[in-house]
Design a protein around this motif. Structure first.
Motif, PDB file in Angstrom:
ATOM      1  N   ASN A   1       2.150  10.240   5.333  1.00 45.91           N
ATOM      2  CA  ASN A   1       3.137  11.601   5.346  1.00 45.91           C
ATOM      3  C   ASN A   1       2.616  12.734   6.556  1.00 45.91           C
ATOM      4  O   ASN A   1       3.323  13.241   6.922  1.00 45.91           O
ATOM      5  N   ASP A   2       1.265  12.598   6.879  1.00 42.97           N
ATOM      6  CA  ASP A   2       0.953  13.730   7.592  1.00 42.97           C
ATOM      7  C   ASP A   2       1.405  13.415   9.244  1.00 42.97           C
ATOM      8  O   ASP A   2       1.888  14.024   9.996  1.00 42.97           O
TER       9      ASP A   2
ATOM     10  N   ASP B   1      -8.042  -3.605  -2.867  1.00 41.33           N
ATOM     11  CA  ASP B   1      -7.632  -3.803  -4.291  1.00 41.33           C
ATOM     12  C   ASP B   1      -8.316  -2.530  -5.086  1.00 41.33           C
ATOM     13  O   ASP B   1      -9.288  -2.523  -5.123  1.00 41.33           O
ATOM     14  N   LEU B   2      -7.263  -1.791  -5.398  1.00 42.04           N
ATOM     15  CA  LEU B   2      -7.662  -0.420  -5.999  1.00 42.04           C
ATOM     16  C   LEU B   2      -7.257  -0.379  -7.497  1.00 42.04           C
ATOM     17  O   LEU B   2      -6.176  -1.046  -7.687  1.00 42.04           O
ATOM     18  N   PRO B   3      -7.690   0.461  -8.371  1.00 44.67           N
ATOM     19  CA  PRO B   3      -7.374   0.800  -9.784  1.00 44.67           C
ATOM     20  C   PRO B   3      -5.923   1.390  -9.640  1.00 44.67           C
ATOM     21  O   PRO B   3      -5.739   2.264  -8.585  1.00 44.67           O
ATOM     22  N   LEU B   4      -5.200   1.195 -10.635  1.00 45.57           N
ATOM     23  CA  LEU B   4      -3.818   1.761 -10.973  1.00 45.57           C
ATOM     24  C   LEU B   4      -3.821   3.179 -10.483  1.00 45.57           C
ATOM     25  O   LEU B   4      -2.809   3.820  -9.952  1.00 45.57           O
ATOM     26  N   GLU B   5      -4.761   4.009 -11.084  1.00 43.30           N
ATOM     27  CA  GLU B   5      -4.616   5.439 -10.780  1.00 43.30           C
ATOM     28  C   GLU B   5      -4.806   5.741  -9.406  1.00 43.30           C
ATOM     29  O   GLU B   5      -4.393   6.948  -8.655  1.00 43.30           O
ATOM     30  N   SER B   6      -5.155   4.974  -8.320  1.00 43.66           N
ATOM     31  CA  SER B   6      -4.994   5.241  -7.031  1.00 43.66           C
ATOM     32  C   SER B   6      -3.864   5.093  -6.481  1.00 43.66           C
ATOM     33  O   SER B   6      -3.491   5.343  -5.125  1.00 43.66           O
ATOM     34  N   PHE B   7      -2.635   4.803  -7.325  1.00 36.65           N
ATOM     35  CA  PHE B   7      -1.175   4.723  -6.712  1.00 36.65           C
ATOM     36  C   PHE B   7      -0.389   5.571  -7.555  1.00 36.65           C
ATOM     37  O   PHE B   7      -0.415   5.761  -8.656  1.00 36.65           O
ATOM     38  N   ARG B   8       0.422   6.515  -7.061  1.00 40.44           N
ATOM     39  CA  ARG B   8       1.424   7.412  -7.319  1.00 40.44           C
ATOM     40  C   ARG B   8       2.637   6.686  -8.190  1.00 40.44           C
ATOM     41  O   ARG B   8       3.020   5.778  -7.591  1.00 40.44           O
ATOM     42  N   VAL B   9       2.809   7.190  -9.151  1.00 40.76           N
ATOM     43  CA  VAL B   9       4.226   6.634  -9.814  1.00 40.76           C
ATOM     44  C   VAL B   9       5.274   7.701  -9.332  1.00 40.76           C
ATOM     45  O   VAL B   9       5.188   8.869  -9.440  1.00 40.76           O
TER      46      VAL B   9
ATOM     47  N   CYS C   1      -3.310  -2.181  -2.057  1.00 42.89           N
ATOM     48  CA  CYS C   1      -2.376  -1.261  -1.047  1.00 42.89           C
ATOM     49  C   CYS C   1      -1.878  -2.072   0.160  1.00 42.89           C
ATOM     50  O   CYS C   1      -2.335  -2.838   0.950  1.00 42.89           O
ATOM     51  N   ARG C   2      -0.522  -1.689   0.361  1.00 46.22           N
ATOM     52  CA  ARG C   2      -0.178  -2.465   1.482  1.00 46.22           C
ATOM     53  C   ARG C   2      -0.556  -2.027   2.695  1.00 46.22           C
ATOM     54  O   ARG C   2      -0.305  -2.712   3.861  1.00 46.22           O
ATOM     55  N   ARG C   3      -1.099  -0.824   2.978  1.00 46.95           N
ATOM     56  CA  ARG C   3      -1.512  -0.398   4.213  1.00 46.95           C
ATOM     57  C   ARG C   3      -3.124  -0.924   4.458  1.00 46.95           C
ATOM     58  O   ARG C   3      -3.360  -1.488   5.379  1.00 46.95           O
TER      59      ARG C   3
ATOM     60  N   SER D   1       1.701   2.112  -1.285  1.00 49.15           N
ATOM     61  CA  SER D   1       0.537   2.479  -0.605  1.00 49.15           C
ATOM     62  C   SER D   1      -0.050   3.480  -1.568  1.00 49.15           C
ATOM     63  O   SER D   1       0.177   4.152  -2.277  1.00 49.15           O
ATOM     64  N   CYS D   2      -1.627   3.268  -1.516  1.00 43.70           N
ATOM     65  CA  CYS D   2      -2.615   3.995  -2.354  1.00 43.70           C
ATOM     66  C   CYS D   2      -2.462   5.538  -1.816  1.00 43.70           C
ATOM     67  O   CYS D   2      -1.913   5.781  -0.706  1.00 43.70           O
ATOM     68  N   ARG D   3      -2.771   6.602  -2.797  1.00 50.96           N
ATOM     69  CA  ARG D   3      -2.853   7.868  -2.634  1.00 50.96           C
ATOM     70  C   ARG D   3      -3.207   8.204  -1.125  1.00 50.96           C
ATOM     71  O   ARG D   3      -2.925   9.050  -0.422  1.00 50.96           O
ATOM     72  N   SER D   4      -4.408   7.494  -0.578  1.00 54.93           N
ATOM     73  CA  SER D   4      -4.976   8.079   0.681  1.00 54.93           C
ATOM     74  C   SER D   4      -4.008   7.502   1.738  1.00 54.93           C
ATOM     75  O   SER D   4      -3.830   8.610   2.684  1.00 54.93           O
ATOM     76  N   CYS D   5      -3.532   6.453   1.571  1.00 55.16           N
ATOM     77  CA  CYS D   5      -2.818   5.857   2.800  1.00 55.16           C
ATOM     78  C   CYS D   5      -1.521   6.736   2.845  1.00 55.16           C
ATOM     79  O   CYS D   5      -0.896   6.886   3.945  1.00 55.16           O
TER      80      CYS D   5
END
Length: 111
Positions: free
Chosen positions: A39-40, A11-19, A5-7, A30-34
């Motif tokens: 966005n918030d 190092d996270l699994p692919l599922e942690s990143f939106r397509v 994740c750039r934020r 950026s991972c979904r959490s970041c």
């Protein structure tokens, strides 16, 4: 397979990143959490940003304007047209990237 994740730099699994649906096989950096946190924060920036001016604060073009913000500190910088917003972002979203482009345009390559 995994991504970093750039934020959060984890190092996270692919599922942690939106397509992105508008691009084939493009995963958001950026991972979904970041991404959710950013966005918030952007939603909050929109609430406190000054009213949009009539024209781009960079080139003066009129039309649809985008909220420009610092990606590091997530603070409001101004209102830009799509071309200026994309151009500045493509050059790294920082002064050094713009200075490199300026040196190139002046014919001062690789200095």
């Amino acid at each position: 397979m995994s991504y970093i994740c750039r934020r959060c730099k984890n190092d996270l699994p692919l599922e942690s990143f939106r397509v992105r649906k508008d691009r084939t096989n493009y995963r958001v950096k950026s991972c979904r959490s970041c991404e959710k946190k950013e966005n918030d924060q952007l939603r909050e920036l929109h609430k406190i940003a000054p009213d949009k001016p009539e024209s781009c604060e960079c080139c003066g073009a009129e039309g649809l304007l985008h909220l420009d913000h610092c990606h590091e500190g997530l603070f409001f910088r101004g209102w830009l047209c799509g071309k200026c917003n994309f151009g500045i972002g493509s050059l790294g979203d920082n002064v050094s990237g713009l200075e490199r482009a300026l040196r190139y345009l002046k014919g001062e390559k690789n200095k």
